[in-house]
Design an enzyme around this catalytic site. Sequence first.
Site, mmCIF file in Angstrom:
data_model
loop_
_atom_site.group_PDB
_atom_site.id
_atom_site.type_symbol
_atom_site.label_atom_id
_atom_site.label_comp_id
_atom_site.label_asym_id
_atom_site.label_seq_id
_atom_site.Cartn_x
_atom_site.Cartn_y
_atom_site.Cartn_z
ATOM 1 N N GLN A 109 14.769 -19.660 38.287
ATOM 2 C CA GLN A 109 14.020 -19.578 39.532
ATOM 3 C C GLN A 109 14.417 -20.738 40.456
ATOM 4 O O GLN A 109 15.598 -21.044 40.580
ATOM 5 C CB GLN A 109 12.529 -19.535 39.194
ATOM 6 C CG GLN A 109 12.199 -18.347 38.272
ATOM 7 C CD GLN A 109 10.739 -18.166 37.987
ATOM 8 O OE1 GLN A 109 9.893 -18.285 38.872
ATOM 9 N NE2 GLN A 109 10.402 -17.880 36.737
ATOM 10 N N ALA A 121 16.800 -29.047 33.260
ATOM 11 C CA ALA A 121 16.809 -27.606 33.538
ATOM 12 C C ALA A 121 18.118 -26.994 33.063
ATOM 13 O O ALA A 121 19.158 -27.672 33.026
ATOM 14 C CB ALA A 121 16.618 -27.354 35.034
ATOM 15 N N TYR A 126 15.411 -28.116 41.944
ATOM 16 C CA TYR A 126 15.811 -29.168 42.880
ATOM 17 C C TYR A 126 17.020 -29.892 42.335
ATOM 18 O O TYR A 126 17.128 -30.131 41.119
ATOM 19 C CB TYR A 126 14.671 -30.171 43.070
ATOM 20 C CG TYR A 126 15.102 -31.474 43.720
ATOM 21 C CD1 TYR A 126 15.340 -31.544 45.090
ATOM 22 C CD2 TYR A 126 15.292 -32.629 42.959
ATOM 23 C CE1 TYR A 126 15.761 -32.732 45.684
ATOM 24 C CE2 TYR A 126 15.698 -33.820 43.540
ATOM 25 C CZ TYR A 126 15.935 -33.861 44.907
ATOM 26 O OH TYR A 126 16.352 -35.028 45.480
ATOM 27 N N GLY A 166 20.419 -23.392 33.688
ATOM 28 C CA GLY A 166 20.609 -22.131 34.403
ATOM 29 C C GLY A 166 22.083 -21.795 34.443
ATOM 30 O O GLY A 166 22.886 -22.585 34.946
ATOM 31 N N CYS A 190 11.132 -23.980 38.505
ATOM 32 C CA CYS A 190 11.376 -22.954 37.480
ATOM 33 C C CYS A 190 10.181 -22.032 37.303
ATOM 34 O O CYS A 190 10.018 -21.415 36.239
ATOM 35 C CB CYS A 190 11.771 -23.597 36.153
ATOM 36 S SG CYS A 190 13.257 -24.615 36.280
#
Length: 241
Positions: free
Chosen positions: A93, A166, A96, A168, A197
Amino acid sequence: MLDRVLNPAANAPIFGRADRFPAEWAVSRAPVAYPDAVAAMEARAAAIAEGRAGELVWLLEHPPLYTAGVSAKPGDLLEPDRFPVFESGRGGQFTYHGPGQRVAYVMLDLTQRQRDVRAFVAALEAWVIGALARFNVAGEVRPGRVGVWVERRAPGQPPREDKIAAVGVKLRRWVSFHGISLNVEPDLAHFSGIVPCGVTDHGVTSLVDLGLPATLDEADAALRVSFAEVFGPVADADPPR
């Protein structure tokens, strides 16, 4: 598979290449614009898939910005005018990126490793957990929440979990791009412009926020050692141009 990934043998990378051919390891010292990084990643991923280039791990910083993954919800962008916002083809999602955060873009050929997306994501998380362990930080994963978390305890307060890294990624022809971001010393207030997220019940943290005065160079060294344990050897290279 997850238990195996999170407990790799020191001499047997669990997501390594059978031929042990090293991935290139490059670090950009100046901030890299997000569109430039995406263009370079896509070009390199295509070259890897076509056999024209080797694998690459590219460490960098971005100027302050938000990115929207393929599952991003418009309502999770709380301050759309605060920083530039970029659509991203990676999973996940909103997130930053900015100074003090180490972004590691990972272009690996899963045909030469394992064609298993879940195992690959777990290996990326294990990589970060191994790097954090070198700072005596206990990184953890949680069911249903991609990324790496730390438990915070304060006297008289219930424990809470904050996100420190994070994950991704995107795959094209079984070559990965995008990757991970580790909070070393970013301005954590910059995360307030999004729901990071899509998770509203937890916060974000960094190595410095945890009381560890780490530098990006120190984080890079920890990431490099842990990467070798999980994915195999690396060799120094120049960043993409």
